[in-house]
Design a protein around this motif. Structure first.
Motif, PDB file in Angstrom:
ATOM      1  N   LEU A  86      -3.528  17.195   6.016  1.00  0.00           N
ATOM      2  CA  LEU A  86      -2.609  15.869   5.687  1.00  0.00           C
ATOM      3  C   LEU A  86      -3.370  14.643   5.815  1.00  0.00           C
ATOM      4  CD1 LEU A  86       0.139  14.886   5.069  1.00  0.00           C
ATOM      5  CD2 LEU A  86       0.875  14.940   7.424  1.00  0.00           C
ATOM      6  N   ARG A  87      -4.240  14.548   6.973  1.00  0.00           N
ATOM      7  CA  ARG A  87      -4.840  13.443   7.364  1.00  0.00           C
ATOM      8  C   ARG A  87      -5.909  13.118   6.105  1.00  0.00           C
ATOM      9  NH1 ARG A  87      -9.581  13.351  10.120  1.00  0.00           N
ATOM     10  NH2 ARG A  87     -10.523  15.244  11.072  1.00  0.00           N
ATOM     11  N   TYR A  88      -6.701  14.173   5.451  1.00  0.00           N
ATOM     12  CA  TYR A  88      -7.588  13.840   4.433  1.00  0.00           C
ATOM     13  C   TYR A  88      -7.280  12.947   3.501  1.00  0.00           C
ATOM     14  CZ  TYR A  88      -9.499  18.126   7.091  1.00  0.00           C
ATOM     15  OH  TYR A  88      -9.805  18.865   8.106  1.00  0.00           O
ATOM     16  N   LEU A  89      -5.919  12.912   3.215  1.00  0.00           N
ATOM     17  CA  LEU A  89      -5.425  11.931   2.259  1.00  0.00           C
ATOM     18  C   LEU A  89      -5.809  10.633   2.396  1.00  0.00           C
ATOM     19  CD1 LEU A  89      -1.733  13.450   1.654  1.00  0.00           C
ATOM     20  CD2 LEU A  89      -3.842  14.002   0.116  1.00  0.00           C
ATOM     21  N   GLU A  90      -5.882   9.968   3.707  1.00  0.00           N
ATOM     22  CA  GLU A  90      -6.319   8.647   4.107  1.00  0.00           C
ATOM     23  C   GLU A  90      -7.778   8.530   3.483  1.00  0.00           C
ATOM     24  OE1 GLU A  90      -4.240   6.845   7.453  1.00  0.00           O
ATOM     25  OE2 GLU A  90      -5.532   8.347   8.246  1.00  0.00           O
ATOM     26  N   TYR A  91      -8.481   9.519   3.219  1.00  0.00           N
ATOM     27  CA  TYR A  91      -9.822   9.235   2.911  1.00  0.00           C
ATOM     28  C   TYR A  91     -10.232   9.789   1.419  1.00  0.00           C
ATOM     29  CZ  TYR A  91     -10.356   9.145   7.957  1.00  0.00           C
ATOM     30  OH  TYR A  91     -10.170   8.577   9.109  1.00  0.00           O
ATOM     31  N   TYR A  92      -8.770   9.709   0.615  1.00  0.00           N
ATOM     32  CA  TYR A  92      -8.803  10.053  -0.676  1.00  0.00           C
ATOM     33  C   TYR A  92      -9.412  11.247  -0.982  1.00  0.00           C
ATOM     34  CZ  TYR A  92      -8.188   4.987  -0.501  1.00  0.00           C
ATOM     35  OH  TYR A  92      -7.306   4.120  -0.179  1.00  0.00           O
ATOM     36  N   GLU A  93      -9.432  12.313  -0.237  1.00  0.00           N
ATOM     37  CA  GLU A  93     -10.028  13.841  -0.473  1.00  0.00           C
ATOM     38  C   GLU A  93      -8.970  14.493  -1.155  1.00  0.00           C
ATOM     39  OE1 GLU A  93     -13.105  14.889   0.653  1.00  0.00           O
ATOM     40  OE2 GLU A  93     -13.494  14.020   2.516  1.00  0.00           O
ATOM     41  N   LEU A 124       3.688   7.141   6.038  1.00  0.00           N
ATOM     42  CA  LEU A 124       3.722   8.734   6.391  1.00  0.00           C
ATOM     43  C   LEU A 124       4.619   9.371   5.329  1.00  0.00           C
ATOM     44  CD1 LEU A 124       4.406   8.324  10.078  1.00  0.00           C
ATOM     45  CD2 LEU A 124       2.445   8.865   9.207  1.00  0.00           C
ATOM     46  N   ARG A 125       5.600   8.772   4.726  1.00  0.00           N
ATOM     47  CA  ARG A 125       6.596   9.149   3.830  1.00  0.00           C
ATOM     48  C   ARG A 125       5.813   9.436   2.256  1.00  0.00           C
ATOM     49  NH1 ARG A 125       9.954   5.551   3.858  1.00  0.00           N
ATOM     50  NH2 ARG A 125      11.163   6.331   5.402  1.00  0.00           N
ATOM     51  N   LEU A 126       4.966   8.537   2.166  1.00  0.00           N
ATOM     52  CA  LEU A 126       4.106   8.653   0.935  1.00  0.00           C
ATOM     53  C   LEU A 126       3.004   9.736   1.073  1.00  0.00           C
ATOM     54  CD1 LEU A 126       3.219   7.819  -2.070  1.00  0.00           C
ATOM     55  CD2 LEU A 126       1.758   5.984  -0.697  1.00  0.00           C
ATOM     56  N   GLY A 127       2.333   9.946   2.266  1.00  0.00           N
ATOM     57  CA  GLY A 127       1.591  10.727   2.321  1.00  0.00           C
ATOM     58  C   GLY A 127       1.991  12.243   2.167  1.00  0.00           C
ATOM     59  N   LEU A 128       3.206  12.530   2.808  1.00  0.00           N
ATOM     60  CA  LEU A 128       4.016  13.851   2.716  1.00  0.00           C
ATOM     61  C   LEU A 128       4.471  14.184   1.350  1.00  0.00           C
ATOM     62  CD1 LEU A 128       5.967  13.570   6.239  1.00  0.00           C
ATOM     63  CD2 LEU A 128       4.150  15.278   5.567  1.00  0.00           C
ATOM     64  N   PHE A 129       4.968  12.927   0.749  1.00  0.00           N
ATOM     65  CA  PHE A 129       5.196  13.342  -0.683  1.00  0.00           C
ATOM     66  C   PHE A 129       4.087  13.798  -1.742  1.00  0.00           C
ATOM     67  CE2 PHE A 129       5.225  11.849  -5.188  1.00  0.00           C
ATOM     68  CZ  PHE A 129       6.745  12.098  -5.537  1.00  0.00           C
ATOM     69  N   LEU A 130       2.883  13.194  -1.349  1.00  0.00           N
ATOM     70  CA  LEU A 130       1.720  13.670  -2.105  1.00  0.00           C
ATOM     71  C   LEU A 130       1.452  14.866  -1.645  1.00  0.00           C
ATOM     72  CD1 LEU A 130      -0.718  10.598  -1.839  1.00  0.00           C
ATOM     73  CD2 LEU A 130       0.439  11.655  -4.034  1.00  0.00           C
ATOM     74  N   TYR A 131       1.439  15.302  -0.143  1.00  0.00           N
ATOM     75  CA  TYR A 131       1.181  16.411   0.443  1.00  0.00           C
ATOM     76  C   TYR A 131       2.126  17.620  -0.245  1.00  0.00           C
ATOM     77  CZ  TYR A 131      -0.663  19.562   4.057  1.00  0.00           C
ATOM     78  OH  TYR A 131      -1.587  20.325   4.869  1.00  0.00           O
ATOM     79  N   ASP A 132       3.206  17.526  -0.550  1.00  0.00           N
ATOM     80  CA  ASP A 132       4.103  18.540  -0.948  1.00  0.00           C
ATOM     81  C   ASP A 132       3.860  18.653  -2.705  1.00  0.00           C
ATOM     82  OD1 ASP A 132       5.771  18.564   1.115  1.00  0.00           O
ATOM     83  OD2 ASP A 132       7.231  17.170   0.543  1.00  0.00           O
TER      84      ASP A 132
END
Length: 502
Positions: free
Chosen positions: A55-62, A103-111
């Protein structure tokens, strides 16, 4: 004596080395894997033990890495349901850190990066009105939940090695590759049994350098190859404390330094906390947690949990050095977890492939990519096959672990329920290799403490390359947390008697 000839020599018995050996053996190559220690002795048994997208890799655009990891999460869950299972995570929102919308956006992308998803999606939760918030401080009133998976990391390595061997690979632990050079039409390598000192010369048409933290030394020293690809060593440490809370959920806690730390239910009666990210400048090898790391992890828990802990509460710790690809990131936490496969050859032949970076979740895909890069050197290679193949012990009907446990308990009613579940978790359908025709606990022989029996020890020696007590207590299992010192001493004495009699 004429040197034994192989198609592929793999250096390193961690998750990447065993994964590549398995894939190659299943495509028809004659493979030799050499590991200077025990399987998964170093980095691969020192992970946070998660099969996750990151999940945290999304912050680094991975995004590519996360998408690939989420796809692998679904595959591995089906292929090894005994050692991999779903785990629910609670992500509290902490005022002053990442805003709730992020956080909500990151989890939306993760899903939605997961093309195929069998695990529950994320949702918001009011922690003050939920049992999920009970272990946390009152100031944490809202948060989110999402799903990933847990994995018995060292057992995942062993299962890949077992499958490779069953497909024809020669797996040798406690065997070092001292020297290898291209000579004529083959790689010529000198290998050495580190326990007996016996040496041997082998030939191979290709070499895979999956030496983990030693990848650069192996490339430049053992193999004599110059490469511009570089590894960056990051030390990660974990602590284990007595169980901090009730429930099966894990917690992912934000920190003021922008890192995240996990608190995860562990071995029934404990909580696993980690990990740190510390640049490592020394020579690779066994490492231990520092006082600073211990205090950091305790402080991370004390920042969010109602129950406070200190270094005196730590019952066990472990550390590993992660060999990440050096992408020149300033922050150790920002270094990419993606992998780079570097190939060098001589006049279009005798290639060496070196693995830089990677994470346990994507090991199968990494192995597949590695074989694809080597395919031009072996046009007779068989097709890719690992995407749908189960790992040893994972061939349960409908991948239904709970049904398998129930059936095992019915078939072997003399086994205590906790022992039945532990054996099923560790060995899956291979558990018959231990319980066999036994009709009582006494049929399984001496007990070394907790529920470890002589029958299980014999199985591990015969099937899983076990040479000593630590191989069992801390890698094939975590029974070292449960077996008292007297039992551990008896187990060590058992191996000493075997060694003396050999």
């Amino acid at each position: 004596m004429q040197a034994t000839a192989y198609d592929m020599l793999v250096i390193g018995g961690g998750i990447n080395g065993t994964g590549i050996a398995r894939d190659a053996a299943g495509r028809g190559l004659k493979v030799l894997l050499c590991e200077k220690g025990d399987l998964a002795e170093f980095t691969s048994s020192s992970s946070t033990k998660l099969i996750h997208g990151g999940l945290r890799y999304l912050e680094y655009y991975e995004f590519r890495l996360v998408r690939e990891a989420l796809a692998e999460r679904e595959r591995l869950l089906r292929q090894a349901p005994h050692i991999i299972w779903p785990l629910s995570f609670v992500l509290p929102h902490d005022e002053g850190l990442r805003p709730a919308w992020m956080l909500r956006l990151g989890l939306f992308l993760y899903d939605h990066l997961a093309r195929l998803r069998t695990l529950p999606g994320s949702r918001s939760v009011r922690l003050r009105n939920s049992a999920l918030g009970k272990p946390l401080q009152d100031r944490l009133t809202r948060g989110f939940t999402y799903s990933d998976c847990w994995v018995e990391d060292s057992r995942l390595v062993v299962l890949n090695a077992m499958d490779a061997r069953e497909r024809g690979a020669d797996i040798r632990t406690r065997t070092a590759v001292d020297f290898a050079r291209r000579e004529g039409d083959a790689w010529v390598a000198a290998i050495r049994d580190v326990e007996t000192g016996r040496t041997e010369t082998v030939n191979a048409q290709m070499v895979v350098n999956a030496a983990g933290p030693w990848v650069s030394q192996t490339l430049g020293g053992t193999l004599g190859i110059n490469s511009r690809a570089a590894v960056r060593l990051i030390k990660g440490s974990h602590i284990v404390v007595k169980k901090l809370y009730e429930g099966d959920q894990a917690y992912i806690l934000q920190q003021p330094d922008k890192r995240i730390v996990f608190a995860i239910p562990y071995e029934r009666d404990f909580t696993l906390i980690g990990t740190t990210d510390v640049p490592y400048e020394n020579e690779p090898g066994p490492v231990a947690i520092s006082e600073e790391e211990t205090r950091y992890l305790c402080d991370c828990i004390n920042r969010s949990f109602a129950r406070r802990i200190g270094p005196e509460d730590v019952v066990w710790s472990f550390s590993g050095v992660r060999p990440l690809f050096d992408d020149a990131a300033e922050n150790a936490s920002a270094v990419t977890r993606d992998y780079v496969l570097d190939v060098s050859d001589r006049d279009g032949a005798l290639p060496v492939l070196s693995v830089f970076g990677g994470k346990i979740t994507t090991y199968r895909r990494l192995a597949e990519h590695a074989i694809e890069k080597l395919a031009p050197y072996r046009p007779d290679l068989g097709p890719a096959w690992t995407a749908k193949a189960t790992l040893p012990g994972g061939d349960m009907r409908d991948a239904d672990f709970e049904r398998f446990v129930a059936e095992l308990q019915t078939a072997k009613p003399f086994l205590p329920p906790a022992m039945t579940r532990r054996l099923a978790r560790a060995y899956g359908t291979r558990v018959d290799g231990i319980v066999g025709q036994a009709r009582s606990l006494t049929d399984l022989g001496e007990r070394f403490g907790d529920d470890l029996t002589a029958a299980e020890v014999a199985y591990l020696i015969a099937r899983e390359w076990v040479r000593g007590a630590d191989d069992i207590l801390w890698r094939r299992s975590k029974l070292g947390l449960r077996i008292p010192p007297e039992g551990q001493a008896r187990l060590a004495a058992y191996f000493e008697r075997r060694s003396a009699a050999a």
